[in-house]
Design a protein around this motif. Structure first.
Motif, mmCIF file in Angstrom:
data_model
loop_
_atom_site.group_PDB
_atom_site.id
_atom_site.type_symbol
_atom_site.label_atom_id
_atom_site.label_comp_id
_atom_site.label_asym_id
_atom_site.label_seq_id
_atom_site.Cartn_x
_atom_site.Cartn_y
_atom_site.Cartn_z
ATOM 1 N N TYR A 77 0.830 -1.193 0.000
ATOM 2 C CA TYR A 77 0.000 0.000 0.000
ATOM 3 C C TYR A 77 0.877 1.260 0.000
ATOM 4 C CZ TYR A 77 -4.157 -2.735 1.379
ATOM 5 O OH TYR A 77 -5.196 -3.629 1.435
ATOM 6 N N GLN A 78 0.386 2.308 -0.654
ATOM 7 C CA GLN A 78 0.997 3.631 -0.527
ATOM 8 C C GLN A 78 0.188 4.389 0.510
ATOM 9 O OE1 GLN A 78 1.374 5.399 -4.580
ATOM 10 N NE2 GLN A 78 3.517 5.542 -4.039
ATOM 11 N N HIS A 79 0.670 4.387 1.742
ATOM 12 C CA HIS A 79 -0.078 5.028 2.822
ATOM 13 C C HIS A 79 0.023 6.539 2.695
ATOM 14 C CE1 HIS A 79 -0.993 1.279 4.926
ATOM 15 N NE2 HIS A 79 0.176 0.881 4.458
ATOM 16 N N GLN A 80 -1.086 7.201 2.976
ATOM 17 C CA GLN A 80 -1.164 8.626 2.675
ATOM 18 C C GLN A 80 -2.205 9.315 3.532
ATOM 19 O OE1 GLN A 80 -3.891 8.798 -1.242
ATOM 20 N NE2 GLN A 80 -2.246 7.267 -1.378
ATOM 21 N N VAL A 81 -2.146 10.639 3.521
ATOM 22 C CA VAL A 81 -3.240 11.490 3.972
ATOM 23 C C VAL A 81 -3.647 12.322 2.757
ATOM 24 C CG1 VAL A 81 -2.431 11.535 6.359
ATOM 25 C CG2 VAL A 81 -1.647 13.299 4.771
ATOM 26 N N LEU A 82 -4.809 12.952 2.829
ATOM 27 C CA LEU A 82 -5.332 13.661 1.667
ATOM 28 C C LEU A 82 -5.540 15.138 1.992
ATOM 29 C CD1 LEU A 82 -7.962 10.983 0.618
ATOM 30 C CD2 LEU A 82 -5.875 11.537 -0.641
ATOM 31 N N ARG A 83 -4.971 15.999 1.150
ATOM 32 C CA ARG A 83 -5.171 17.450 1.284
ATOM 33 C C ARG A 83 -6.323 17.867 0.380
ATOM 34 N NH1 ARG A 83 -0.633 20.684 -1.261
ATOM 35 N NH2 ARG A 83 -2.111 20.797 -2.993
ATOM 36 N N ILE A 84 -7.302 18.545 0.947
ATOM 37 C CA ILE A 84 -8.475 18.987 0.192
ATOM 38 C C ILE A 84 -8.493 20.507 0.167
ATOM 39 C CG2 ILE A 84 -10.989 18.910 0.023
ATOM 40 C CD1 ILE A 84 -9.437 16.410 2.266
ATOM 41 N N ASP A 85 -8.455 21.081 -1.015
ATOM 42 C CA ASP A 85 -8.547 22.524 -1.175
ATOM 43 C C ASP A 85 -9.956 22.892 -1.606
ATOM 44 O OD1 ASP A 85 -5.771 23.727 -0.795
ATOM 45 O OD2 ASP A 85 -5.332 22.078 -2.164
ATOM 46 N N LEU A 86 -10.604 23.731 -0.796
ATOM 47 C CA LEU A 86 -11.956 24.186 -1.109
ATOM 48 C C LEU A 86 -11.907 25.513 -1.840
ATOM 49 C CD1 LEU A 86 -13.882 23.459 2.243
ATOM 50 C CD2 LEU A 86 -13.767 22.040 0.188
ATOM 51 N N ASP A 87 -12.789 25.646 -2.808
ATOM 52 C CA ASP A 87 -12.982 26.915 -3.503
ATOM 53 C C ASP A 87 -14.455 27.265 -3.371
ATOM 54 O OD1 ASP A 87 -12.922 29.133 -5.071
ATOM 55 O OD2 ASP A 87 -12.615 28.082 -6.974
ATOM 56 N N GLY A 88 -14.781 28.031 -2.328
ATOM 57 C CA GLY A 88 -16.176 28.316 -2.049
ATOM 58 C C GLY A 88 -16.921 27.054 -1.683
ATOM 59 N N PRO A 89 -18.037 26.751 -2.343
ATOM 60 C CA PRO A 89 -18.830 25.573 -1.984
ATOM 61 C C PRO A 89 -18.349 24.280 -2.630
ATOM 62 C CG PRO A 89 -19.930 26.798 -3.709
ATOM 63 C CD PRO A 89 -18.701 27.591 -3.365
ATOM 64 N N ALA A 90 -17.272 24.322 -3.398
ATOM 65 C CA ALA A 90 -16.806 23.147 -4.134
ATOM 66 C C ALA A 90 -15.359 22.817 -3.786
ATOM 67 C CB ALA A 90 -16.936 23.377 -5.647
ATOM 68 N N VAL A 91 -14.958 21.615 -4.164
ATOM 69 C CA VAL A 91 -13.566 21.181 -3.980
ATOM 70 C C VAL A 91 -12.767 21.533 -5.225
ATOM 71 C CG1 VAL A 91 -12.067 19.168 -3.759
ATOM 72 C CG2 VAL A 91 -14.128 19.334 -2.364
ATOM 73 N N ALA A 92 -11.675 22.244 -5.027
ATOM 74 C CA ALA A 92 -10.817 22.609 -6.152
ATOM 75 C C ALA A 92 -9.858 21.482 -6.494
ATOM 76 C CB ALA A 92 -10.040 23.883 -5.832
ATOM 77 N N SER A 93 -9.338 20.787 -5.456
ATOM 78 C CA SER A 93 -8.379 19.702 -5.722
ATOM 79 C C SER A 93 -8.268 18.791 -4.512
ATOM 80 C CB SER A 93 -6.997 20.267 -6.066
ATOM 81 O OG SER A 93 -6.461 20.987 -4.964
ATOM 82 N N VAL A 94 -7.909 17.535 -4.773
ATOM 83 C CA VAL A 94 -7.606 16.546 -3.731
ATOM 84 C C VAL A 94 -6.215 16.017 -4.011
ATOM 85 C CG1 VAL A 94 -8.270 14.373 -2.642
ATOM 86 C CG2 VAL A 94 -10.039 15.901 -3.532
ATOM 87 N N THR A 95 -5.312 16.186 -3.058
ATOM 88 C CA THR A 95 -3.905 15.846 -3.277
ATOM 89 C C THR A 95 -3.426 14.841 -2.235
ATOM 90 O OG1 THR A 95 -3.528 18.102 -4.079
ATOM 91 C CG2 THR A 95 -1.570 16.782 -3.530
ATOM 92 N N PRO A 96 -2.955 13.657 -2.651
ATOM 93 C CA PRO A 96 -2.392 12.715 -1.677
ATOM 94 C C PRO A 96 -1.014 13.155 -1.209
ATOM 95 C CG PRO A 96 -2.256 11.799 -3.894
ATOM 96 C CD PRO A 96 -2.983 13.103 -4.019
ATOM 97 N N LEU A 97 -0.779 13.047 0.092
ATOM 98 C CA LEU A 97 0.532 13.319 0.684
ATOM 99 C C LEU A 97 1.006 12.010 1.301
ATOM 100 C CD1 LEU A 97 -0.358 16.678 2.507
ATOM 101 C CD2 LEU A 97 0.585 16.396 0.206
ATOM 102 N N PHE A 98 2.087 11.446 0.766
ATOM 103 C CA PHE A 98 2.493 10.100 1.142
ATOM 104 C C PHE A 98 3.248 10.098 2.473
ATOM 105 C CE2 PHE A 98 2.106 10.029 -3.532
ATOM 106 C CZ PHE A 98 1.075 9.110 -3.610
ATOM 107 N N VAL A 99 2.878 9.156 3.325
ATOM 108 C CA VAL A 99 3.451 9.043 4.667
ATOM 109 C C VAL A 99 4.728 8.210 4.597
ATOM 110 C CG1 VAL A 99 3.043 8.294 7.043
ATOM 111 C CG2 VAL A 99 1.131 9.145 5.657
ATOM 112 N N PRO A 100 5.857 8.735 5.048
ATOM 113 C CA PRO A 100 7.082 7.918 5.053
ATOM 114 C C PRO A 100 6.946 6.746 6.013
ATOM 115 C CG PRO A 100 7.430 10.005 6.209
ATOM 116 C CD PRO A 100 6.079 10.097 5.580
ATOM 117 N N ARG A 101 7.500 5.605 5.629
ATOM 118 C CA ARG A 101 7.400 4.395 6.444
ATOM 119 C C ARG A 101 8.592 4.315 7.384
ATOM 120 N NH1 ARG A 101 5.325 -1.064 3.571
ATOM 121 N NH2 ARG A 101 3.604 0.378 3.204
ATOM 122 N N ALA A 102 8.333 4.426 8.673
ATOM 123 C CA ALA A 102 9.410 4.457 9.669
ATOM 124 C C ALA A 102 10.068 3.100 9.843
ATOM 125 C CB ALA A 102 8.872 4.952 11.008
ATOM 126 N N VAL A 103 9.305 2.025 9.685
ATOM 127 C CA VAL A 103 9.814 0.657 9.845
ATOM 128 C C VAL A 103 9.300 -0.168 8.675
ATOM 129 C CG1 VAL A 103 9.777 -1.425 11.270
ATOM 130 C CG2 VAL A 103 9.947 0.825 12.365
#
Length: 417
Positions: free
Chosen positions: A263-289
């Motif tokens: 798996y590519q473990h990640q969190v998701l950044r959501i940019d809102l533009d008023g009432p809508a979503v402008a973009s969804v960007t995955p930010l990958f979590v580095p694997r410590a072990v």
């Protein structure tokens, strides 16, 4: 406004009895730095903060230390947390007065009004910009149990409704209607949930199936099309729901079983533009072990032992050493399997977490024969033992194993065992 969507931290989890505090600590440190670097306004945590309903004091300390550090580094940050199926709603909500004073809203369960109806106000969280003005509304719906959902009534009396599925859909519709009534022009509506959606891809080993009243998966149609973004938790693989860009599982931030190695473990950044979503960007979590599978597919024991002896890993302190799953293809029982594997790994900086044996045999000719109730009643314990041995190993049980089983059943009281 910028949001960050994460879920399924499972603080306090152990991997085959190995403690994972170090890995969770590394993730939380990375997350604080990410909140700063990405200039996040709202953090959404979609359930399963803890691995079980009675988390350790150490797991609690990790959560509260993270919240304190996040607020110190990002003073305007709002945090919205919902309970997952692993969490205890009451425990999660217990420190609410303290958490709310520092910008963290926790919704552990669905409350009731004095009249007995759903307290929808508790599920509706205003999301504010840095200037303090409301920019969006969040439907913070925790993991729903049968008693949490309203009763759905069919328009046609001849139709039978699934109480849980239709009750869940009704609750989301009611919460959305309340949000719409309060939503001003230019404000978005965000929905959170912790559930298994139709066609969602589950992790093989680490997810607890949710089956309520025969309902396992919920349809994406329960979310109104006007909902700008749906932040989901429960499934550990980051994925879109029904291919929809704005309905997502963020997935777990670290692998919770060996089935998640790829798996590519990640969190998701959501940019809102008023009432809508402008973009969804995955930010990958580095694997410590690292998690290692040797070999990638089951292989004969001699081949596996050679691979383990040739394993060359950099030195690391015990808490940072890779976890190892050894996959062996066997023709029959191998009583000394673990000791031979441990001998091949002697002195190597690795933690043997799991040995996965796969049996290579042909099923017996009578494997598919079903027994009648009368035949089952006549079976003795040794008959069952012989059948199971043949089913698993494709051969007759050896005399020494039969003798050992007979000794065990005698010690336990013969037929009473």
């Amino acid at each position: 406004m910028r949001l960050l969507h994460t879920s399924d931290w499972h603080l306090g989890q152990t991997l085959h009895n190995f403690d994972r505090t170090h890995e969770h600590g590394c993730f939380l440190d990375w997350l604080v730095a990410t909140l700063v670097a990405e200039e996040i306004d709202v953090l959404l945590i979609a359930g399963d903060i803890f691995d079980n309903a009675n988390p350790s004091a150490a797991a609690h300390r990790q959560l509260y230390r993270f919240l304190q550090q996040a607020k110190a580094r990002v003073p305007h940050l709002q945090v919205v947390v919902i309970a997952g199926n692993h969490d205890s709603p009451g425990r999660l909500e217990a420190p609410t007065p303290l958490l709310e004073a520092h910008g963290t809203i926790v919704v552990g369960n669905v409350g009731r009004t004095p009249e007995g109806g759903i307290d929808l106000d508790r599920l509706l969280v205003p999301l504010r910009g840095r200037d303090g003005a409301v920019r969006a509304w969040c439907l913070a719906v925790p993991f729903l149990r049968p008693g949490d959902v309203p009763r759905a009534v069919a328009e046609d009396d001849t139709l039978a409704l699934d109480p849980y599925l239709n009750g869940t859909a009704l609750l989301y519709r009611q919460a959305f209607a309340l949000a719409q009534s309060r939503c001003a022009a230019g404000e978005a509506i965000i929905a959170m949930g912790h559930c298994h959606m139709v066609d969602g891809k589950a992790s093989q080993d680490s997810e607890r199936r949710i089956v309520i009243g025969g309902t396992e998966a919920l349809p994406a149609t329960m979310f109104d099309p006007a909902v700008a973004y749906v932040a989901l938790g429960h499934l550990h693989l980051a994925q879109r729901v029904g291919g929809h860009e704005h309905r997502r599982y963020s997935g777990s931030p670290l692998p919770l079983s060996f089935s998640e190695v790829g798996y590519q473990h990640q969190v998701l950044r959501i940019d809102l533009d008023g009432p809508a979503v402008a973009s969804v960007t995955p930010l990958f979590v580095p694997r410590a072990v690292e998690l290692l599978r040797v070999p990638p597919k089951p292989a004969p024991l001699d081949e596996v032992l050679a691979l383990l002896e040739a394993l060359d890993l950099p030195d690391a302190p015990p808490h940072a050493q890779p976890f190892l799953e050894v996959r062996v293809l066997l023709d029959g029982p191998e009583p000394g399997l673990r000791s031979r594997i441990e001998a091949a790994l002697a002195g190597k900086p690795v933690r043997l977490a799991k040995i996965e044996p796969t049996r290579r045999h042909a099923a017996p000719d009578n494997a598919s024969e079903a027994l009648t109730l009368d035949q089952l009643a006549q079976l003795q314990p040794d008959d069952i033992f012989r059948r199971l041995w043949a089913q698993r190993f494709g051969d007759e049980a050896p005399p020494d194993q039969l003798a050992a089983f007979a000794e065990l059943t005698h010690a336990l009281g013969g037929d009473a065992a």
